[in-house]
Motif scaffolding. Sequence first.
Motif, PDB file in Angstrom:
ATOM      1  N   ALA A  88       0.838  -1.207   0.000  1.00 23.76           N
ATOM      2  CA  ALA A  88       0.000   0.000   0.000  1.00 23.76           C
ATOM      3  C   ALA A  88       0.869   1.253   0.000  1.00 23.76           C
ATOM      4  CB  ALA A  88      -0.927  -0.015   1.210  1.00 23.76           C
ATOM      5  N   LYS A  89       1.988   1.197   0.735  1.00 21.62           N
ATOM      6  CA  LYS A  89       2.888   2.360   0.780  1.00 21.62           C
ATOM      7  C   LYS A  89       3.465   2.617  -0.614  1.00 21.62           C
ATOM      8  CE  LYS A  89       4.573   2.404   5.108  1.00 21.62           C
ATOM      9  NZ  LYS A  89       5.381   1.505   5.908  1.00 21.62           N
ATOM     10  N   ARG A  90       3.804   1.539  -1.296  1.00 19.60           N
ATOM     11  CA  ARG A  90       4.463   1.672  -2.595  1.00 19.60           C
ATOM     12  C   ARG A  90       3.500   2.135  -3.693  1.00 19.60           C
ATOM     13  NH1 ARG A  90       7.449  -3.373  -5.167  1.00 19.60           N
ATOM     14  NH2 ARG A  90       7.742  -2.509  -7.237  1.00 19.60           N
ATOM     15  N   HIS A  91       2.280   1.614  -3.667  1.00 17.93           N
ATOM     16  CA  HIS A  91       1.375   1.884  -4.798  1.00 17.93           C
ATOM     17  C   HIS A  91       0.173   2.740  -4.444  1.00 17.93           C
ATOM     18  CE1 HIS A  91       3.604  -0.938  -7.266  1.00 17.93           C
ATOM     19  NE2 HIS A  91       3.509  -1.818  -6.299  1.00 17.93           N
ATOM     20  N   GLU A 105      -3.438  -1.195 -10.488  1.00 18.45           N
ATOM     21  CA  GLU A 105      -3.474  -2.662 -10.419  1.00 18.45           C
ATOM     22  C   GLU A 105      -2.043  -3.182 -10.375  1.00 18.45           C
ATOM     23  OE1 GLU A 105      -5.981  -2.883 -14.123  1.00 18.45           O
ATOM     24  OE2 GLU A 105      -6.939  -4.517 -13.045  1.00 18.45           O
ATOM     25  N   VAL A 106      -1.814  -4.183  -9.513  1.00 24.52           N
ATOM     26  CA  VAL A 106      -0.492  -4.820  -9.484  1.00 24.52           C
ATOM     27  C   VAL A 106      -0.649  -6.328  -9.630  1.00 24.52           C
ATOM     28  CG1 VAL A 106       0.656  -3.057  -8.057  1.00 24.52           C
ATOM     29  CG2 VAL A 106      -0.391  -5.023  -6.956  1.00 24.52           C
ATOM     30  N   LEU A 107       0.345  -6.932 -10.280  1.00 25.86           N
ATOM     31  CA  LEU A 107       0.373  -8.385 -10.441  1.00 25.86           C
ATOM     32  C   LEU A 107       1.572  -8.901  -9.658  1.00 25.86           C
ATOM     33  CD1 LEU A 107      -0.705 -10.953 -11.884  1.00 25.86           C
ATOM     34  CD2 LEU A 107       0.846 -10.414 -13.775  1.00 25.86           C
ATOM     35  N   ILE A 108       1.307  -9.877  -8.796  1.00 19.90           N
ATOM     36  CA  ILE A 108       2.399 -10.418  -7.981  1.00 19.90           C
ATOM     37  C   ILE A 108       2.736 -11.815  -8.482  1.00 19.90           C
ATOM     38  CG2 ILE A 108       3.112 -11.065  -5.649  1.00 19.90           C
ATOM     39  CD1 ILE A 108       1.007  -8.951  -4.703  1.00 19.90           C
ATOM     40  N   ASP A 109       4.003 -11.999  -8.823  1.00 20.98           N
ATOM     41  CA  ASP A 109       4.428 -13.295  -9.339  1.00 20.98           C
ATOM     42  C   ASP A 109       5.739 -13.659  -8.671  1.00 20.98           C
ATOM     43  OD1 ASP A 109       4.418 -15.586 -10.779  1.00 20.98           O
ATOM     44  OD2 ASP A 109       4.670 -14.653 -12.759  1.00 20.98           O
ATOM     45  N   ASP A 110       5.773 -14.827  -8.049  1.00 23.86           N
ATOM     46  CA  ASP A 110       7.010 -15.315  -7.456  1.00 23.86           C
ATOM     47  C   ASP A 110       7.610 -14.306  -6.478  1.00 23.86           C
ATOM     48  OD1 ASP A 110       8.511 -17.498  -7.284  1.00 23.86           O
ATOM     49  OD2 ASP A 110       9.771 -17.114  -9.047  1.00 23.86           O
ATOM     50  N   GLY A 111       6.776 -13.708  -5.675  1.00 20.82           N
ATOM     51  CA  GLY A 111       7.251 -12.791  -4.646  1.00 20.82           C
ATOM     52  C   GLY A 111       7.577 -11.387  -5.132  1.00 20.82           C
ATOM     53  N   THR A 112       7.368 -11.112  -6.424  1.00 16.66           N
ATOM     54  CA  THR A 112       7.655  -9.767  -6.945  1.00 16.66           C
ATOM     55  C   THR A 112       6.361  -9.112  -7.386  1.00 16.66           C
ATOM     56  OG1 THR A 112       9.752 -10.590  -7.775  1.00 16.66           O
ATOM     57  CG2 THR A 112       9.012  -8.492  -8.672  1.00 16.66           C
ATOM     58  N   ARG A 124       4.460  -6.179  -9.532  1.00 15.27           N
ATOM     59  CA  ARG A 124       4.695  -5.245 -10.651  1.00 15.27           C
ATOM     60  C   ARG A 124       3.431  -4.441 -10.891  1.00 15.27           C
ATOM     61  NH1 ARG A 124       7.131  -9.896 -12.364  1.00 15.27           N
ATOM     62  NH2 ARG A 124       9.403  -9.737 -12.549  1.00 15.27           N
ATOM     63  N   LEU A 125       3.633  -3.135 -11.080  1.00 10.24           N
ATOM     64  CA  LEU A 125       2.497  -2.272 -11.407  1.00 10.24           C
ATOM     65  C   LEU A 125       2.064  -2.595 -12.837  1.00 10.24           C
ATOM     66  CD1 LEU A 125       0.840   0.207 -10.377  1.00 10.24           C
ATOM     67  CD2 LEU A 125       2.463   1.631 -11.644  1.00 10.24           C
ATOM     68  N   VAL A 126       0.806  -2.993 -13.013  1.00 12.59           N
ATOM     69  CA  VAL A 126       0.354  -3.318 -14.377  1.00 12.59           C
ATOM     70  C   VAL A 126      -0.702  -2.330 -14.862  1.00 12.59           C
ATOM     71  CG1 VAL A 126       0.989  -5.754 -14.275  1.00 12.59           C
ATOM     72  CG2 VAL A 126      -1.293  -5.067 -13.496  1.00 12.59           C
ATOM     73  N   ARG A 127      -1.074  -1.410 -14.006  1.00 15.86           N
ATOM     74  CA  ARG A 127      -1.887  -0.279 -14.437  1.00 15.86           C
ATOM     75  C   ARG A 127      -1.662   0.865 -13.454  1.00 15.86           C
ATOM     76  NH1 ARG A 127      -7.183   0.142 -17.323  1.00 15.86           N
ATOM     77  NH2 ARG A 127      -7.718   2.305 -17.088  1.00 15.86           N
ATOM     78  N   ALA A 128      -1.225   1.991 -13.975  1.00 15.50           N
ATOM     79  CA  ALA A 128      -0.969   3.137 -13.100  1.00 15.50           C
ATOM     80  C   ALA A 128      -2.295   3.733 -12.648  1.00 15.50           C
ATOM     81  CB  ALA A 128      -0.164   4.175 -13.865  1.00 15.50           C
ATOM     82  N   ARG A 129      -2.314   4.243 -11.426  1.00 16.07           N
ATOM     83  CA  ARG A 129      -3.509   4.943 -10.942  1.00 16.07           C
ATOM     84  C   ARG A 129      -3.807   6.108 -11.885  1.00 16.07           C
ATOM     85  NH1 ARG A 129      -5.372   4.347  -6.332  1.00 16.07           N
ATOM     86  NH2 ARG A 129      -3.496   3.262  -5.712  1.00 16.07           N
ATOM     87  N   GLN A 130      -5.066   6.313 -12.180  1.00 14.80           N
ATOM     88  CA  GLN A 130      -5.454   7.408 -13.071  1.00 14.80           C
ATOM     89  C   GLN A 130      -5.217   8.745 -12.345  1.00 14.80           C
ATOM     90  OE1 GLN A 130      -9.669   7.460 -13.923  1.00 14.80           O
ATOM     91  NE2 GLN A 130      -9.319   7.920 -16.079  1.00 14.80           N
ATOM     92  N   THR A 131      -4.819   9.757 -13.092  1.00 14.54           N
ATOM     93  CA  THR A 131      -4.605  11.060 -12.468  1.00 14.54           C
ATOM     94  C   THR A 131      -5.863  11.918 -12.619  1.00 14.54           C
ATOM     95  OG1 THR A 131      -3.817  12.050 -14.507  1.00 14.54           O
ATOM     96  CG2 THR A 131      -2.154  11.008 -13.110  1.00 14.54           C
ATOM     97  N   ALA A 132      -5.940  12.988 -11.852  1.00 17.02           N
ATOM     98  CA  ALA A 132      -7.103  13.882 -11.948  1.00 17.02           C
ATOM     99  C   ALA A 132      -7.193  14.482 -13.351  1.00 17.02           C
ATOM    100  CB  ALA A 132      -6.997  14.978 -10.892  1.00 17.02           C
ATOM    101  N   GLU A 133      -6.033  14.814 -13.935  1.00 15.97           N
ATOM    102  CA  GLU A 133      -6.034  15.413 -15.277  1.00 15.97           C
ATOM    103  C   GLU A 133      -6.579  14.425 -16.307  1.00 15.97           C
ATOM    104  OE1 GLU A 133      -3.360  15.492 -13.186  1.00 15.97           O
ATOM    105  OE2 GLU A 133      -3.917  17.540 -12.575  1.00 15.97           O
ATOM    106  N   GLU A 134      -6.208  13.157 -16.144  1.00 16.19           N
ATOM    107  CA  GLU A 134      -6.691  12.142 -17.099  1.00 16.19           C
ATOM    108  C   GLU A 134      -8.213  11.995 -17.043  1.00 16.19           C
ATOM    109  OE1 GLU A 134      -2.686   9.331 -17.206  1.00 16.19           O
ATOM    110  OE2 GLU A 134      -4.304   8.851 -15.824  1.00 16.19           O
ATOM    111  N   LEU A 135      -8.775  12.355 -15.879  1.00 11.43           N
ATOM    112  CA  LEU A 135     -10.231  12.248 -15.719  1.00 11.43           C
ATOM    113  C   LEU A 135     -10.981  13.062 -16.764  1.00 11.43           C
ATOM    114  CD1 LEU A 135     -10.929  12.642 -11.915  1.00 11.43           C
ATOM    115  CD2 LEU A 135     -11.539  10.705 -13.354  1.00 11.43           C
ATOM    116  N   PHE A 136     -10.447  14.241 -17.070  1.00  8.28           N
ATOM    117  CA  PHE A 136     -11.201  15.079 -18.006  1.00  8.28           C
ATOM    118  C   PHE A 136     -10.447  15.327 -19.314  1.00  8.28           C
ATOM    119  CE2 PHE A 136      -9.598  17.623 -14.440  1.00  8.28           C
ATOM    120  CZ  PHE A 136      -8.692  18.457 -15.080  1.00  8.28           C
ATOM    121  N   SER A 137      -9.471  14.460 -19.591  1.00 10.12           N
ATOM    122  CA  SER A 137      -8.795  14.608 -20.892  1.00 10.12           C
ATOM    123  C   SER A 137      -9.828  14.218 -21.952  1.00 10.12           C
ATOM    124  CB  SER A 137      -7.563  13.717 -20.987  1.00 10.12           C
ATOM    125  OG  SER A 137      -7.960  12.395 -21.162  1.00 10.12           O
TER     126      SER A 137
END
Length: 436
Positions: free
Chosen positions: A27-30, A407-414, A416-429
């Motif tokens: 949670a801290k990381r993502h 969204e993150v995918l965890i494989d073999d203890g690692t 990986r971010l597989v979808r970045a959180r949407q930004t406020a600007e992207e909301l109204f692009s």
Amino acid sequence: MSDTAPNTTESAGIRRQFAGIDLQELAKRHGTPLYAYDASVIRQRCADLCDWDTVRFAQKACSNLAILDLVRREGVLVDAVSHGEIARALAAGYSTKGSSEGQDNLPAADPIVYTADIFDHESLDAVVQHGIHVNCGSADMLEQLAQRVPGANVTLRVNPGFGHGHSQKTNTGGEGSKHGIWHEAIPDVLQRAEWAGLAVTGLHMHIGSGADLNHLAAVAESLEKTARDIGRSLTTISAGGGLPVPYQKGEHRADLSEYFKLWDATRKRLEDSFGHRIRLEIEPGRYLTAEAGILVTEVRAVKRQGSKKYLLVDAGFHTLARPVLYGSYHPMSLCPTSTTPPHELEAVAIGGPLCESGDIFTQEEGGFVSTRDLPPARVGDLLVIEVAGAYGFVMASNYNSKPFPAEVLIDDGTSRLVRARQTAEELFSGESVPQG
Ligand code: LLP
């Protein structure tokens, strides 16, 4: 393989790790809210279905490119309900031409199949452009396809006149459902297909989502009857999806071996009658990803309304819509910031940040607020909503101008971010204010 509902707690109501990763660190990381998926669980669920000639993932359940890539590597093919889902499948590495290599004498399988009750213009264009096989849920689709792809092979999605689902809203059979070609209309539709110059090579029935195995088993008999009406042009039959998964403690994962045997026997009888091999498909969505996913949220307020205690978290029905739509139950646990042993459990209602009273994760169908027994929570603790890997992120919205979660995918203890959180600007692009 465990056959009971996932034991989601390390002690009652507490979970500190997911797929070997510390939840506080994740949670801290993502940030939160955050969907996290455990790749090993998805691989296991794919392996459960290895008896079937084709496992076709209903990607509407969880269509992140990383998930599509993962199931593709497990040999799973894919279903698409829109031109967007066709584009996703292609972007995740699916090809357009099938092969039956290694599957003795079976007809080739189409890697991507478009299954819907209509063609919107973009979907018809995409199907034509990429040569995608179509599973038609209405007779109108036949003529629309024939105009663009003369002589195409098609599958018919048939509504057998009965259906079942975990909710009336996910029942896709019977007169109350818009889905599929009505079973009694098949002779007429076959004639329309012939006039249009199309060959009916596939037959598919999907009676609902989250059905029980008894209802699903009834489909085999109905499909066999319709298959005989269609006759020797058939080379593929599909049992559809709908496999249930355990959401509540005490629920068991369905024993799929008998279910496969029933369908295999159906296929063999048809092979004997038609004198050629028939490919047997299954089309699960929920089964492959539901148990692999969690939604990690942070508790942002704890309050009492009369006798009821509420935890308000930073995810709402814009993040996970299943409770508000169907009254669905998701297991929940707490990941406290403190390491002191948990107290006794207490009954709490859990809601989100939206400006709408229905924004409650603990609710029953009809909108009645219920409670969940959890250890006492404080602001800053994480609330983990479990079995959220199917129909979770994919049904998220931007209501209240809330960005989509990461969204993150965890494989073999690692992880990986597989979808970045949407930004406020992207909301109204894409939006604009008229000038002048
Ligand atoms: N095939 C077809 C043609 C479908 O329409 C569906 C689901 C599936 C396969 C996969 O069904 P599954 O194996 O996942 O049960 N939003 C609802 C579920 C809607 C399902 C729509 N169609 C939920 O959250 O429960």
